[in-house]
Write an enzyme that holds these catalytic residues in place. Structure first.
Site, short mmCIF file in Angstrom:
data_model
loop_
_atom_site.label_atom_id
_atom_site.label_comp_id
_atom_site.label_asym_id
_atom_site.label_seq_id
_atom_site.Cartn_x
_atom_site.Cartn_y
_atom_site.Cartn_z
CD GLU A 170 43.85 41.41 32.51
OE1 GLU A 170 43.33 41.98 33.48
OE2 GLU A 170 43.22 41.07 31.50
CD GLU A 355 41.76 37.71 30.36
OE1 GLU A 355 41.04 38.73 30.47
OE2 GLU A 355 42.39 37.20 31.28
O1 IFM Z 1 37.24 39.06 34.30
C1 IFM Z 1 38.40 39.75 33.92
C2 IFM Z 1 39.60 38.84 34.03
O2 IFM Z 1 39.76 38.36 35.33
C3 IFM Z 1 40.86 39.56 33.64
N1 IFM Z 1 40.73 40.26 32.40
C4 IFM Z 1 39.54 41.04 32.17
C5 IFM Z 1 38.30 40.24 32.50
C6 IFM Z 1 37.04 41.08 32.25
O3 IFM Z 1 37.04 42.20 33.07
#
Ligand code: IFM
Length: 444
Positions: A170, A355
């Site tokens: 990210e 994710e």
């Molecule tokens: O916990 C985070 C993760 O570290 C990165 N993506 C989003 C998740 C939820 O906020």
């Protein structure tokens, strides 16, 4: 609804189902000789993190990794997306490695393979070694060299056995959230720092891909996060504000990696603050990758703020049902990004949902943890994935965030994203109803 509505057979052959975590959020950073990180400093500063919680103990995965891997295997997952902590491997960020750190990831990868789980590694998921933060961190162009060296070291040890790897999780969070909004370490609110971090994070990505290619690795990707921006109302000004948000959130990083350039509407704001010579870095930034990773959770409502400096906007609340993060639940956004990325960037690359998941107010009740909202969320988002596949998008897999409840950064331990409940006093793990539902669906 308490069961998952999908069957494996509804997805293409070879489609991978996985769970995701990250090092600082689960390992217990105090153990095993890891060095200090900018998250430790950020959390130790009053007002940054709920109850000033940090990752010192987290889920103690550092000691419980074997039974945690058993939970992944027993749920029927094919793959596990984990991250390597730079400060655990190189406590100073550079220089002498920590043998215990290298051994830990070595054991972890072997443990996955022994259980038939494919390792998907992320090299950096936000815990920058403090000595590098002291040198300017992501503002310093040298971070691309430091990160390439870290890449060579850690992948020189485990790269022969990982199934897939991506350098940075990210980049929007590394750049914008941490340097413009100040909500993540190092907690800056500074447009010049932001412009530099937004560029150097991609330069470091490219250098890391090159370092892994030099080791002979393949199946390398880029993992980015996306949010669907709705204009807050019907005005042209709100449409423009949502477009600007879309630029620095959704288009900047993909454009750098796949189009060798940055969107003009974002350069309108960041351009004056960019580091010298940034235009010459795109051959490195756009070093070819083998797949793209999409992290997707929610949509946002964007309103114009012409009275404020660029980007002249603010987020306002929306009407949809929300998760415990106060994030609206909008599965169509996932379908949008999968199809948009495939068509707009025309790369032909496989796309993983790296994710997706939700935080909910889960509680132990007589030894069980009902989490029907999470099961609904998974059903609706997997439905969006199926629609994208039907529309011709080569979606190759889906990873749920997260395997277990963990350290949710500035929100500490109170936001529970896990398929497995963690009691943060005893560290006992209890699979939630969603874990059981997955085990049934994936093992069927
Ligand atoms: O916990 C985070 C993760 O570290 C990165 N993506 C989003 C998740 C939820 O906020």
């Amino acid at each position: 609804m308490s069961s998952l509505t999908f069957a494996r057979s509804a997805f293409p052959d070879g489609f991978t189902f996985g769970a995701a975590t990250s090092a600082y959020q689960i390992e217990g950073h105090a153990h095993g000789g890891a060095g200090p990180t900018h998250w430790d400093s950020f959390a130790a500063t009053p007002g940054n993190v709920v109850r000033a919680e940090d990752g010192a103990r987290a889920c103690d995965h550092y000691h419980r990794w074997e039974s945690d891997l058993d939970l992944i295997r027993d749920a029927g997952f094919d793959s596990y997306r984990f991250s390597t902590s730079w400060a655990r491997v190189l406590p100073e960020g550079r220089g002498a490695p920590n043998p215990e750190g290298l051994d830990f990831y070595d054991r972890l990868v072997d443990g996955m393979l022994e259980r038939g789980i494919k390792p998907f590694a992320t090299l950096y998921h936000w815990e920058l070694p403090q000595p590098l933060a002291d040198l300017g961190g992501w503002r310093n162009r040298d971070i691309a060299d430091w990160f390439a060296d870290f890449t060579t070291l850690i992948m020189g040890r485990i790269g022969d056995r990982v199934h897939a790897a991506a350098p940075i999780n990210e980049p929007w969070c590394v750049g914008w959230l941490s340097h413009f909004m100040g909500l993540h370490a190092p907690g800056l609110r500074d447009i010049r720092a932001t412009a530099r971090a937004m560029h150097h994070v991609l330069l470091a990505h490219g250098r890391s891909i090159q370092a892994m290619r030099a080791l002979g690795m393949d199946n390398l990707g880029a993992v980015m996060n996306f949010e669907y921006p709705f204009p807050a109302d019907d005005s042209p000004e709100a449409a423009q504000a949502a477009r600007t948000y879309d630029g620095y959130y959704n288009r900047w990083f993909l454009s750098g990696v796949l189009k060798k350039g940055y969107p003009a509407d974002v350069l309108a704001g960041l351009g004056p603050h960019m580091p010298t010579g940034w235009q010459d870095d795109f051959d490195t930034i756009a070093t070819p990758v083998d797949w793209l990773g999409v992290n997707y959770y929610t949509c946002k409502r964007i309103a114009p703020r012409p009275d404020q400096p660029w980007p002249h906007l603010e987020e306002v609340p929306g009407p949809l049902p929300k998760t415990a993060m106060d994030w609206e639940i909008y599965p169509d956004g996932l379908h949008h990004f999968l199809t948009w990325i495939h068509r707009e960037f025309d790369s032909g690359l496989p796309i993983y949902v790296t994710e997706n998941g939700m935080a909910s107010y889960d509680e132990l009740q007589d030894g069980a943890v009902p989490d029907p909202a999470r099961i609904d969320y998974l059903n609706s988002h997997l439905g969006a994935v199926q629609r994208a596949i039907a529309d011709g998008v080569p979606v190759a897999g889906y990873f749920i965030w997260s395997l277990m409840d963990n350290y949710e950064w500035a929100l500490g331990y109170e936001k529970r994203f896990g398929l497995v409940h963690v009691d943060f006093d005893t560290l006992e793990r209890t699979p939630k109803a969603s874990w059981h539902a997955l085990a049934k669906a994936l093992r069927a």
